[in-house]
Design an enzyme around this catalytic site. Structure first.
Site, mmCIF file in Angstrom:
data_model
loop_
_atom_site.group_PDB
_atom_site.id
_atom_site.type_symbol
_atom_site.label_atom_id
_atom_site.label_comp_id
_atom_site.label_asym_id
_atom_site.label_seq_id
_atom_site.Cartn_x
_atom_site.Cartn_y
_atom_site.Cartn_z
ATOM 1 N N TYR A 131 -2.392 -0.182 -5.999
ATOM 2 C CA TYR A 131 -1.202 -1.008 -5.738
ATOM 3 C C TYR A 131 -1.174 -2.191 -6.715
ATOM 4 C CZ TYR A 131 2.272 -3.966 -3.549
ATOM 5 O OH TYR A 131 3.382 -4.755 -3.333
ATOM 6 N N GLY A 139 13.314 -4.712 5.268
ATOM 7 C CA GLY A 139 12.575 -5.784 4.619
ATOM 8 C C GLY A 139 13.378 -6.626 3.640
ATOM 9 N N GLU A 143 8.200 -4.063 6.841
ATOM 10 C CA GLU A 143 7.566 -2.780 7.195
ATOM 11 C C GLU A 143 6.468 -2.397 6.198
ATOM 12 O OE1 GLU A 143 10.597 0.206 7.856
ATOM 13 O OE2 GLU A 143 11.752 -1.172 9.094
#
Ligand code: NDP
Ligand code: 8X3
Length: 256
Positions: free
Chosen positions: A153, A15, A189
């Site tokens: 998150y 990434g 990803e």
């Protein structure tokens, strides 16, 4: 002859981190690349070693002993870390707190907050000793907004922005720049990790969307590194043109 600058990038195995390693290698940086997947790390090192000097350090940012011993193992020129890019991070799961998986929360908190803190504590003294440096923390739109089921998150990225703001003040006397890059949707990803390997679910996130590429974010990182000494980007919120807010996307067919 002036020596090349050294950039340490966490999470350079895929990434944004991998794209940044490739771009910085092309733009005259020696690299310290890190990550948990040793084979991936070896592949990136092999690819970039023909362009620049690359040192790979294989560790998990959640393991404080490993973080400190990896940084303490740096010797010779590698101690002269000019740039630290705290990129390693992840989301795991997407669901309400009352159904939350505590192990998923721990992985996010331990990686996105504590892992960054360990890296900062290990590397900042090397920068202070040289009275120079640039720290770039890869945050997120999830630090600026919240969304349903993104609770932990979003919390980790809000916390990261707070840490970034504080260290910018703490490091002012030492000529160390601190920048936060906050991307919107980037195709990496990230979703595969969030959905624990469920490829169909991960691919669906990007289906008919026009996300950023990891190379787009790497370009922003390089731009921030190229600013002259008297100038610093505190924060860059970089979104796909087709994303107006975290949950408001214009799809390729024009639907919102
Ligand atoms: P990827 O999953 O492609 O890359 C994540 C990287 O982090 C990998 O190299 C992985 O390496 C590393 N990593 C994860 N956990 C650890 C750990 N415990 N120790 C060491 N390395 C670790 O995702 P992205 O490139 O998208 O993510 C990079 C950063 O960008 C993250 O901080 C993410 O939160 C942020 N971000 C991503 C967005 C997106 O839409 N993709 C948007 C906004 C921000 P390995 O598995 O080998 O350890
Ligand atoms: C990743 C972006 O919107 O999935 O930081 O939280 S989002």
């Amino acid at each position: 002859m002036t020596s090349k600058k050294i950039a340490l990038i966490t999470g350079a195995t895929s990434g944004i981190g991998e794209a940044t390693a490739k771009l910085l290698a092309q733009h005259g940086y020696d690299l310290i690349i890190t990550g948990r997947r040793k084979e991936r790390l070896d592949e990136v090192k092999k690819e970039l070693s023909s362009i620049t000097d690359v040192l790979s350090l294989h560790f998990d940012v959640r393991n404080k002993e490993d973080v400190f011993s990896a940084v303490q193992s740096l010797n010779g020129k590698w101690k002269n870390v000019d740039v630290l890019i705290n990129n390693a991070g992840l989301a795991v799961g997407l669901g309400p707190v009352h159904e939350g998986v505590i192990d998923d929360w721990d992985r996010m908190i331990d990686t996105n907050i504590k892992g960054v803190l360990y890296m900062l504590k290990a590397v900042i003294p090397l920068m202070i000793a040289r009275n120079s440096g640039h720290i770039i923390n890869i945050s997120s739109i999830a630090a600026k907004e919240v969304y349903q089921n993104g609770n932990v998150y979003c919390g980790t990225k809000h916390a990261l922005d707070s840490i970034t703001g504080s260290i910018r003040m703490e490091l002012l006397p030492y000529h160390i720049k601190v920048t936060s890059i906050n991307p919107g949707m980037v195709e990496t990803e990230f979703s595969l990790v969030r959905f624990k390997g469920d490829e169909e679910r991960a691919n669906n996130v990007y289906k008919n969307a026009e996300p950023l590429t990891p190379e787009d974010v790497a370009d922003v990182i390089l731009y921030s590194l190229n600013c002259p000494a008297h100038m610093n980007l505190h924060e860059v919120l970089v979104m796909p043109s087709a994303q107006a807010s975290v949950r408001m996307l214009r799809k390729k067919d024009g639907t919102i």
